[in-house]
Design a protein around this motif. Structure first.
Motif, PDB file in Angstrom:
ATOM      1  N   VAL A 168      -1.454  59.735  -2.835  1.00  0.00           N
ATOM      2  CA  VAL A 168      -2.404  60.396  -2.533  1.00  0.00           C
ATOM      3  C   VAL A 168      -3.686  60.513  -3.648  1.00  0.00           C
ATOM      4  O   VAL A 168      -4.937  60.164  -2.940  1.00  0.00           O
TER       5      VAL A 168
ATOM      6  N   GLU B 240       0.338  66.970  -3.181  1.00  0.00           N
ATOM      7  CA  GLU B 240      -1.250  66.637  -2.686  1.00  0.00           C
ATOM      8  C   GLU B 240      -1.955  67.409  -3.478  1.00  0.00           C
ATOM      9  O   GLU B 240      -3.422  67.009  -4.131  1.00  0.00           O
TER      10      GLU B 240
ATOM     11  N   VAL C 155      -1.277  64.076   3.939  1.00  0.00           N
ATOM     12  CA  VAL C 155      -0.001  63.622   3.763  1.00  0.00           C
ATOM     13  C   VAL C 155       1.214  64.048   4.550  1.00  0.00           C
ATOM     14  O   VAL C 155       1.291  65.237   4.855  1.00  0.00           O
TER      15      VAL C 155
ATOM     16  N   THR D 173       0.116  58.779   3.613  1.00  0.00           N
ATOM     17  CA  THR D 173      -0.909  59.576   3.226  1.00  0.00           C
ATOM     18  C   THR D 173      -2.244  58.873   3.604  1.00  0.00           C
ATOM     19  O   THR D 173      -2.425  57.612   3.734  1.00  0.00           O
TER      20      THR D 173
END
Length: 373
Positions: free
Chosen positions: A271, A305, A357, A363
């Motif tokens: 991410v 995330e 994600v 992602t």
């Protein structure tokens, strides 16, 4: 590169020039905008029909009756996911101005994301084949609903869109992947405008499938929360075309990045890298971002995330719009509804970051600037 002297904007820049949604807030962009701005919880309990499967609450589109919305002609065997897509496309085309598709149908394409298509239709058709007196004693009119591209194809037929027609399936990232695909179609001149988004229906069968997939074993196990349904579609086209047709740009697409990870622990790094590279492509510094719209997936994945976003933005803490807790987990439609939410809240001219994600190991991040180009 040709540049508009009035604004400094490249007329070939890709912009969002219209959007609409069907959501637990109701039909249309206005209902969605009002609900998001109020931060209203649209997840409700059982209405007495007992159709929530293992869940006690769900984010369902209120009073959505296919024939009442679309009429009786052509809807006898239409599934809910297709009806949501057809209805949302109709709302968007109606707001975009007359003649969008009619003047040159081949110029307008459609890229629609979905999870599995209509899970309810697939399960019903399979059940009929297994329980009927003979396997072929099934209703042939229902078979098209079991095909993943039914919603995209029927939407194009219904609204006379004869440009490229594509169905995308990519889990929670579906809406972002659809946007990326639509952008490539336009940049390669395969069409002049694209209706782009994703759809997901709620049904008891889908609820049971999601429940068992989330509560089973495996490293990607997810928290069990209320599901939702919805459809969000955006009209994507070059800035010059939007202006020539009298449509003001609502947002400009600046950059995107997609990555995969093999282990759950790798989500944070993936991410962070996706966000960093998307911002770099967009030529936007982290401190310039005015709004974050994360996937808000909850559990360990959602925490990773959030950790990744925190590491990118440091002391700069732009507001975060967490849509999932308002409308439920809309799965394949979630990222498209996140994009719609970014367009629904005030913030003219600011960069917005939308991230997603998926527990299957992918992602993505998209950067756009809201307001006039």
């Amino acid at each position: 590169m040709s540049v508009s002297l009035a604004t400094g904007a490249d007329p070939d820049s890709l912009v969002v020039s219209g959007w609409s949604a069907a959501s637990p807030y109701g039909l249309g962009a206005a209902a969605f905008t009002e609900g998001v701005r109020e931060g209203r919880d649209a997840v409700t309990g059982d209405d007495g029909t007992g159709g929530l499967g293992p869940y006690e609450r769900a984010g369902r589109i209120p009073d959505f009756d296919i024939r009442a919305v679309l009429g009786r002609k052509g809807t006898r065997a239409m599934d809910r996911a297709t009806a949501l897509a057809v209805a949302t496309a109709g709302l968007l085309l109606g707001e975009a101005g007359p003649g969008l598709a009619q003047d040159d149908p081949e110029a307008v394409g459609m890229v629609l994301g979905t999870g599995h298509g209509s899970v309810q239709s697939i399960m019903d058709f399979t059940r009929d084949a297994l329980t009927g007196e003979k396997p072929f004693h099934v209703d042939p009119a229902l078979f098209p609903n079991t095909v993943m591209n039914r919603a995209a194809g029927q939407s194009a037929i219904w609204h006379t869109l004869r440009g490229p027609n594509t169905t995308i399936a990519g889990g929670a990232l579906t809406g972002l992947l659809a946007l990326n695909y639509a952008s490539r179609l336009l940049r390669q001149r395969h069409c002049e405008a694209v209706l782009c988004g994703a759809v997901e229906e709620f049904s008891a069968d889908r609820a049971w499938l999601e429940y068992h997939s989330r509560t089973g074993g495996g490293a990607h196990r997810q928290p069990v929360g209320p599901l939702g349904e919805g459809c969000a579609l955006m009209l994507i086209e070059p800035l010059g075309r939007a202006r020539s047709h009298g449509r003001a740009p609502l947002a400009t697409l600046l950059g995107s990045r997609f990555l995969a990870f093999t282990e759950p622990e790798g989500a944070t790094r993936a991410v962070r890298r996706a966000v960093t590279e998307a911002l770099k492509e967009a030529d936007v510094r982290p401190e310039e971002v005015g709004l974050l719209v994360p996937s808000d997936s909850g559990g360990a994945l959602g925490a990773r995330e959030d950790t990744a976003l925190g590491s990118v933005f440091g002391e700069h803490r732009p507001p975060r719009l967490r849509l999932r807790r308002l409308v439920g987990d809309t799965c394949a439609a979630s990222a498209s509804l996140q994009l719609a939410a970014a367009l629904a809240v005030p913030g003219e001219g600011r960069p917005v970051l939308v991230t997603s994600v998926d527990p299957d190991g992918q992602t993505g991040a998209v950067v756009l600037r809201t307001g006039a180009a």
